[in-house]
Scaffold this motif. Structure first.
Motif, PDB file in Angstrom:
ATOM      1  N   HIS A   1     -12.330   2.771 -12.461  1.00 49.53           N
ATOM      2  CA  HIS A   1     -11.378   2.987 -12.956  1.00 49.53           C
ATOM      3  C   HIS A   1      -9.945   1.643 -12.643  1.00 49.53           C
ATOM      4  CE1 HIS A   1     -13.251   6.731 -14.731  1.00 49.53           C
ATOM      5  NE2 HIS A   1     -13.575   6.970 -14.178  1.00 49.53           N
ATOM      6  N   PHE A   2      -9.100   1.108 -13.119  1.00 49.75           N
ATOM      7  CA  PHE A   2      -8.420   0.585 -12.745  1.00 49.75           C
ATOM      8  C   PHE A   2      -6.930   1.007 -13.081  1.00 49.75           C
ATOM      9  CE2 PHE A   2     -12.861  -1.731 -13.271  1.00 49.75           C
ATOM     10  CZ  PHE A   2     -12.710  -1.836 -12.186  1.00 49.75           C
ATOM     11  N   ILE A   3      -6.128   0.175 -13.045  1.00 56.18           N
ATOM     12  CA  ILE A   3      -4.851   0.232 -12.986  1.00 56.18           C
ATOM     13  C   ILE A   3      -3.787  -1.008 -12.861  1.00 56.18           C
ATOM     14  CG2 ILE A   3      -2.710   1.965 -12.258  1.00 56.18           C
ATOM     15  CD1 ILE A   3      -3.938   3.934 -11.469  1.00 56.18           C
ATOM     16  N   VAL A   4      -3.822  -1.120 -13.897  1.00 53.14           N
ATOM     17  CA  VAL A   4      -3.325  -3.011 -14.399  1.00 53.14           C
ATOM     18  C   VAL A   4      -1.505  -2.599 -14.385  1.00 53.14           C
ATOM     19  CG1 VAL A   4      -3.719  -5.444 -15.120  1.00 53.14           C
ATOM     20  CG2 VAL A   4      -5.843  -3.762 -14.802  1.00 53.14           C
ATOM     21  N   GLU A   5      -1.338  -3.477 -13.249  1.00 53.63           N
ATOM     22  CA  GLU A   5       0.467  -3.086 -14.234  1.00 53.63           C
ATOM     23  C   GLU A   5       1.111  -4.543 -14.426  1.00 53.63           C
ATOM     24  OE1 GLU A   5       2.362  -1.964  -9.808  1.00 53.63           O
ATOM     25  OE2 GLU A   5       1.508   0.695 -10.438  1.00 53.63           O
ATOM     26  N   GLY A   6       2.247  -4.978 -14.510  1.00 56.93           N
ATOM     27  CA  GLY A   6       3.144  -5.846 -15.227  1.00 56.93           C
ATOM     28  C   GLY A   6       4.248  -5.800 -15.077  1.00 56.93           C
ATOM     29  N   PHE A   7       4.839  -6.961 -15.080  1.00 60.05           N
ATOM     30  CA  PHE A   7       6.268  -7.323 -15.485  1.00 60.05           C
ATOM     31  C   PHE A   7       6.698  -6.581 -16.604  1.00 60.05           C
ATOM     32  CE2 PHE A   7       4.419 -10.261 -12.598  1.00 60.05           C
ATOM     33  CZ  PHE A   7       5.775 -10.502 -10.777  1.00 60.05           C
ATOM     34  N   ASP A   8       6.616  -7.002 -17.381  1.00 51.64           N
ATOM     35  CA  ASP A   8       6.873  -6.064 -18.403  1.00 51.64           C
ATOM     36  C   ASP A   8       5.157  -6.335 -19.782  1.00 51.64           C
ATOM     37  OD1 ASP A   8       5.320  -8.644 -19.715  1.00 51.64           O
ATOM     38  OD2 ASP A   8       7.448  -9.935 -19.840  1.00 51.64           O
ATOM     39  N   PRO A   9       5.203  -5.055 -21.478  1.00 53.75           N
ATOM     40  CA  PRO A   9       3.808  -5.048 -21.841  1.00 53.75           C
ATOM     41  C   PRO A   9       3.270  -6.244 -22.099  1.00 53.75           C
ATOM     42  CG  PRO A   9       5.888  -4.076 -22.333  1.00 53.75           C
ATOM     43  CD  PRO A   9       6.842  -4.521 -21.701  1.00 53.75           C
ATOM     44  N   ALA A  10       3.585  -7.544 -22.157  1.00 54.92           N
ATOM     45  CA  ALA A  10       2.492  -8.574 -22.425  1.00 54.92           C
ATOM     46  C   ALA A  10       2.101  -8.771 -21.093  1.00 54.92           C
ATOM     47  CB  ALA A  10       3.559 -10.282 -23.112  1.00 54.92           C
TER      48      ALA A  10
ATOM     49  N   PHE B   1       1.212  -1.159  -0.311  1.00 48.97           N
ATOM     50  CA  PHE B   1       0.119   0.337   0.448  1.00 48.97           C
ATOM     51  C   PHE B   1       1.073   1.358   0.186  1.00 48.97           C
ATOM     52  CE2 PHE B   1      -1.977   3.561   2.411  1.00 48.97           C
ATOM     53  CZ  PHE B   1      -3.190   3.536   1.865  1.00 48.97           C
ATOM     54  N   TRP B   2       0.656   2.455  -1.009  1.00 50.29           N
ATOM     55  CA  TRP B   2       1.080   3.907  -0.804  1.00 50.29           C
ATOM     56  C   TRP B   2       0.874   4.865  -0.964  1.00 50.29           C
ATOM     57  CZ3 TRP B   2       1.648   6.287  -5.821  1.00 50.29           C
ATOM     58  CH2 TRP B   2       1.201   5.787  -7.433  1.00 50.29           C
ATOM     59  N   GLY B   3      -0.629   5.001  -0.007  1.00 50.29           N
ATOM     60  CA  GLY B   3      -0.777   5.702   0.399  1.00 50.29           C
ATOM     61  C   GLY B   3      -1.748   5.903  -0.828  1.00 50.29           C
TER      62      GLY B   3
ATOM     63  N   SER C   1      -2.839   5.077  12.040  1.00 50.77           N
ATOM     64  CA  SER C   1      -3.468   5.286  13.150  1.00 50.77           C
ATOM     65  C   SER C   1      -4.511   5.208  12.648  1.00 50.77           C
ATOM     66  CB  SER C   1      -3.931   7.190  13.738  1.00 50.77           C
ATOM     67  OG  SER C   1      -2.306   7.165  14.508  1.00 50.77           O
ATOM     68  N   GLN C   2      -5.483   6.125  11.568  1.00 55.32           N
ATOM     69  CA  GLN C   2      -6.293   5.591  10.930  1.00 55.32           C
ATOM     70  C   GLN C   2      -7.186   4.623  10.146  1.00 55.32           C
ATOM     71  OE1 GLN C   2      -8.210   8.370  12.656  1.00 55.32           O
ATOM     72  NE2 GLN C   2      -8.697  10.540  11.842  1.00 55.32           N
ATOM     73  N   ASN C   3      -6.305   4.457   9.597  1.00 55.30           N
ATOM     74  CA  ASN C   3      -6.596   3.325   8.005  1.00 55.30           C
ATOM     75  C   ASN C   3      -6.883   3.978   6.875  1.00 55.30           C
ATOM     76  OD1 ASN C   3      -5.937   1.139   9.321  1.00 55.30           O
ATOM     77  ND2 ASN C   3      -7.815   0.584  10.801  1.00 55.30           N
ATOM     78  N   THR C   4      -6.162   3.638   5.360  1.00 50.57           N
ATOM     79  CA  THR C   4      -6.986   4.365   4.588  1.00 50.57           C
ATOM     80  C   THR C   4      -6.719   3.778   3.927  1.00 50.57           C
ATOM     81  OG1 THR C   4      -6.930   6.364   3.107  1.00 50.57           O
ATOM     82  CG2 THR C   4      -4.493   4.967   4.377  1.00 50.57           C
ATOM     83  N   VAL C   5      -7.358   3.659   2.513  1.00 44.28           N
ATOM     84  CA  VAL C   5      -7.307   2.821   1.626  1.00 44.28           C
ATOM     85  C   VAL C   5      -6.772   3.618   0.109  1.00 44.28           C
ATOM     86  CG1 VAL C   5      -9.431   0.880   1.839  1.00 44.28           C
ATOM     87  CG2 VAL C   5      -9.577   3.864   0.397  1.00 44.28           C
ATOM     88  N   SER C   6      -6.539   3.185  -0.779  1.00 45.80           N
ATOM     89  CA  SER C   6      -5.931   4.088  -2.047  1.00 45.80           C
ATOM     90  C   SER C   6      -5.442   3.161  -3.303  1.00 45.80           C
ATOM     91  CB  SER C   6      -6.312   5.472  -2.749  1.00 45.80           C
ATOM     92  OG  SER C   6      -6.987   6.192  -2.020  1.00 45.80           O
ATOM     93  N   HIS C   7      -4.225   3.943  -2.937  1.00 36.20           N
ATOM     94  CA  HIS C   7      -3.217   3.157  -4.123  1.00 36.20           C
ATOM     95  C   HIS C   7      -2.740   2.098  -3.777  1.00 36.20           C
ATOM     96  CE1 HIS C   7      -3.270   6.778  -6.708  1.00 36.20           C
ATOM     97  NE2 HIS C   7      -2.859   7.488  -5.302  1.00 36.20           N
ATOM     98  N   GLY C   8      -2.443   0.392  -4.524  1.00 36.16           N
ATOM     99  CA  GLY C   8      -2.016  -0.757  -3.813  1.00 36.16           C
ATOM    100  C   GLY C   8      -3.517  -1.199  -3.466  1.00 36.16           C
ATOM    101  N   SER C   9      -4.449  -0.786  -3.179  1.00 38.66           N
ATOM    102  CA  SER C   9      -5.636  -1.292  -2.356  1.00 38.66           C
ATOM    103  C   SER C   9      -5.844  -2.740  -2.748  1.00 38.66           C
ATOM    104  CB  SER C   9      -6.476  -0.699  -1.546  1.00 38.66           C
ATOM    105  OG  SER C   9      -5.721   0.534  -0.802  1.00 38.66           O
TER     106      SER C   9
END
Length: 519
Positions: free
Chosen positions: A314-323, A134-136, A150-158
């Protein structure tokens, strides 16, 4: 010794310990710190800005000896009264100076000061091609790692890695008597025996002041496929989210209704912001021609994606390479084909390029005051809650229209199973010192302003309380509990006794953020 003499003596002692720069007593400063995004609390006696964990311990010991309440504040973007102490006369702790970052690449660990912003942590880790799972949150320019824990939160990486608490391995915490403890017996795992680290996640500072947090590291993935889908009704949108959460193909995703997509979230801040986004898209594209093609698609799409359906995801899909990224994106397209339709991916491309937005959204698109309300629901309750919520709004709509109160909704995964349903409320009202200092006169001069509007404010608060009660009827949980959401009433008698016993053990005088969590 009278209370006033005790306070004066404490202030003098703190001034000697922290110096002029480390202790704020000016009325203007105190009034700023007495506000969060939503409303005002009691005026602090002083604001302490310690430079080290040792100074935090020393200040806490002085407060404990004087019997003065100890209240922690993170980046200041709370809206649940988390650091607003109604009685006033407390010492508010601003731990922003505790922002040291120690990267242990060999062991894939990073230890950060509690006052470190997520944006600063990301910048440091980017140079090493590393990240935390989780990165923020979106407010990561201001939001701190300690505040999020302290608060717990969501967003990037959730979507892939859960909420902020899932990424904590251990914490250093100053207790109400000034003692410093580490929550884990082994730095590389929080699960060496009972999970004591978990005790301090989501505690809203009621159990102690966090000074340092250790998190795991993973390699960043440079290849990304942003995807966006539109849906004509909430049932279809929710079906898509449940499918996506089960597959866990994306790093993060978020959903918006039409009101927020066109208004608050979809609003652009002028040519300078657009040029900055374009530069970031080009900088982060693995191949420059690919980045240029993405910019062209965004330019052609214009604002149409903001109006493509009643709900958009809206989705952010990550990969090791373009394929790898493309294969995950193809799978997601296949899974969602029967419930939604793909639209231009401008929004997740913006978020990927600029994950931490300026705090301009603490006011509405027309300069209105703003407060969000949320609940984390089990999937089998989501559609029924949505129906009940819209019935509540329909019943209230005439009075909302009269007072200029309006709302929108957004959604996010809360770990592998939970569904976060968030309602943003807006109403015409004056700005507090928090808004003026956070946003600055130059920005505020470009958006409409309002006179004080107590009637609209009180109505918005009553609507907020009604929504919280409705969420409770559907068994919702909450992050950022502060003083706004019920907690103790949801516990059975044995669990309630355990929580109270922990509070008594760690803070027998009840000085640590009194009232947070209902304690």
């Amino acid at each position: 010794m009278t209370g006033n003499k005790k306070q004066a003596e404490l202030t003098e002692q703190l001034g000697k310990l922290l110096g002029k720069q480390g202790l704020l007593t000016n009325v203007d400063d105190l009034q700023y710190y007495a506000n969060d995004v939503y409303r005002s609390g009691g005026l602090p006696l002083a604001v302490a800005k310690p430079l080290s964990a040792e100074q935090v311990q020393a200040v806490v010991r002085l407060c404990a000896a004087a019997g003065v309440a100890i209240v922690p504040r993170g980046g200041g973007a709370s809206y649940t009264d988390a650091y607003l102490y109604p009685d006033g006369g407390h010492i508010l702790f601003d731990l922003g100076a505790l922002d040291d970052i120690q990267i242990d690449s060999a062991n894939l660990l990073v230890t950060v000061g509690a006052g470190t912003s997520w944006a600063k942590l990301k910048e440091a880790l980017d140079a090493e091609k590393l990240r935390t799972p989780f990165w923020g949150p979106f407010s990561g320019l201001a939001a701190t790692v300690g505040g999020s824990m302290s608060q717990n939160t969501v967003s990037h990486g959730s979507a892939a890695h859960g909420v902020s608490a899932h990424s904590a391995l251990s914490m250093e915490v100053v207790l109400a008597n000034g003692d410093l403890i580490n929550s884990s017996a082994a730095g590389s795992t929080r699960f060496y025996g009972p999970d004591l680290t978990g005790l301090f996640t989501g505690d809203c500072g009621a159990f102690g002041l966090k000074t340092a947090i250790t998190l795991p590291l993973i390699r960043t993935l440079d290849h990304c496929e942003p995807l966006s889908f539109a849906f004509d009704d909430f049932e279809s949108y929710h079906a898509a989210v449940r499918i996506a959460q089960a597959e866990r193909l994306d790093d993060s995703h978020f959903g918006l209704d039409l009101a927020l997509s066109q208004g608050q979230i979809g609003r652009q801040e002028g040519l300078a912001a657009r040029l900055k986004i374009a530069a970031e898209v080009m900088r982060k594209a693995p191949r420059k021609l690919q980045g240029l093609a993405q910019l062209m698609r965004m330019a052609v799409a214009g604002e149409d994606p903001m109006r493509s359906g009643a709900y958009m995801c809206h989705f952010i899909v990550e990969g090791f390479d373009p394929a790898d990224a493309a294969a995950k994106a193809r799978r997601l397209r296949h899974l969602l084909a029967d419930v939604g339709r793909e639209i231009a991916n401008s929004m997740p491309t913006f978020v990927r390029a600029m994950p931490f937005a300026p705090l301009t959204n603490i006011l509405g698109p027309g300069g209105e005051r703003w407060v969000p309300v949320h609940g984390i629901l089990n999937h089998d309750k989501v559609v029924a809650f949505n129906t009940a919520f819209h019935a509540l709004v329909q019943d209230r709509q005439p009075e909302m229209d009269r007072l200029g109160v309006w709302l929108g909704t957004m959604f996010s995964p809360a770990g592998p199973a939970g569904f976060l349903y968030e309602i943003a409320l807006y109403w015409p009202d004056h700005r507090s010192s928090y808004h003026r200092q956070t946003l600055g006169e130059e920005h505020l001069g470009n958006i409409p302003g309002f006179q004080e509007n107590a009637e609209a404010r009180e109505y918005a608060n009553s609507l907020k309380e009604s929504i919280i009660a409705l969420l409770q009827n559907f068994g919702a949980a909450h992050f950022q509990i502060g003083r706004a959401y019920p907690y103790l009433t949801r516990l059975d008698s044995r669990a309630l006794g355990l929580v109270k016993a922990v509070k008594q053990e760690l803070d027998p005088e009840g000085l640590m953020n009194p009232g947070a969590l209902g304690l």
